[in-house]
Write an enzyme that holds these catalytic residues in place. Structure first.
Site, mmCIF file in Angstrom:
data_model
loop_
_atom_site.group_PDB
_atom_site.id
_atom_site.type_symbol
_atom_site.label_atom_id
_atom_site.label_comp_id
_atom_site.label_asym_id
_atom_site.label_seq_id
_atom_site.Cartn_x
_atom_site.Cartn_y
_atom_site.Cartn_z
ATOM 1 C CG ASP A 8 -19.079 -16.661 18.242
ATOM 2 O OD1 ASP A 8 -19.619 -17.463 17.467
ATOM 3 O OD2 ASP A 8 -17.964 -16.142 18.011
ATOM 4 C CG ASP A 10 -14.898 -20.812 15.414
ATOM 5 O OD1 ASP A 10 -14.036 -21.530 15.951
ATOM 6 O OD2 ASP A 10 -15.684 -21.226 14.550
ATOM 7 C CE LYS A 152 -23.563 -16.412 15.719
ATOM 8 N NZ LYS A 152 -22.300 -16.276 16.484
ATOM 9 C CG ASP A 175 -15.505 -13.361 17.322
ATOM 10 O OD1 ASP A 175 -16.549 -14.059 17.227
ATOM 11 O OD2 ASP A 175 -14.530 -13.504 16.578
ATOM 12 C CG ASP A 179 -21.334 -12.873 17.455
ATOM 13 O OD1 ASP A 179 -22.034 -13.876 17.654
ATOM 14 O OD2 ASP A 179 -20.101 -12.916 17.283
#
Length: 225
Positions: A8, A10, A152, A175, A179
């Site tokens: 990821d 951010d 994802k 995070d 995810d």
């Protein structure tokens, strides 16, 4: 054996101010297996990151809505952008805003979903999304109005099919709740310490460090696995 890696942006490669942590750059460049940048951001952002890193462009963007691999030079889209637009239009009719200003770079290049700023109310957005058969991800950085089944995890599945790699061979570092679907499919899932509870619950391991520190810690553990 070092695994292929999906990461990821951010909250994972950035600091708490969303600035890219410069310490992550060389370890990503030097990772010996394929690296896939998997993000909720629109396609130009992860593509640009790969270009500036000097690595092959392998990206999952828009929470799985867009997948591109330089390996086969194919770009695929999943998701109903028009349905997301209808949700947002009705949200505006209720007196709310998307919240990114007139130019709105957050949504300008999105092709499969739309994002709403966290300073806007969530509950009416979720109600409208449900009425249109859509889903809302709260990534901690935006509310994403997207199609059910687009995430994802499905993006990573598409990547693996095209690379000819088993999904269980991949390690994923992230995070956020967006995810979690990839965490559940990958062979190894690592949440950084600043991750939300959904991501932590789906992860195999949670790092002691947050943000870039956590990502570097994750890489160390994956090298030693």
């Amino acid at each position: 054996m070092t695994p292929p890696l999906a990461v990821d942006i951010d909250g994972t490669l950035t600091d708490s101010n969303r600035a890219l942590d410069p310490r992550v750059l060389d370890p990503i460049r030097e990772w010996p297996e394929p690296v896939v940048v998997a993000t909720g951001k629109a396609l130009p952002y992860p593509v640009g990151l790969c270009e500036f890193l000097g690595i092959p462009v392998r990206v999952i963007a828009e929470n799985g809505g867009a997948v591109y691999l330089a390996d086969d030079d194919e770009l695929e889209f999943h998701g109903d952008r028009e349905a997301a637009q209808r949700v947002v239009e009705e949200y505006r009719e209720l007196g709310h805003e998307v919240g990114y200003g007139k130019v709105d770079f957050t949504n300008r290049w999105r092709e499969t979903e739309l994002a709403v700023n966290l300073d806007q109310p969530l509950e009416p957005l979720k109600e409208l999304a449900a009425a249109h058969g859509m889903h809302v991800f709260d990534t901690g950085y935006a509310y994403h109005v997207t199609s059910p089944g687009v995430d994802k995890g499905e993006g990573l599945r598409a990547v693996c099919d095209r690379l000819g790699v088993g999904i269980e061979e991949f390690a994923v570092v992230g995070d956020s709740e967006n995810d979690a679907a990839a965490f559940e499919l990958a062979g190894t899932a690592v949440a950084v310490a600043n991750a939300d509870e959904t991501a932590k619950a789906a992860a195999d391991h949670v790092t002691e460090g947050s943000y870039g520190d956590g990502f570097l810690e994750a890489l160390d553990s994956l090298r030693d696995a």
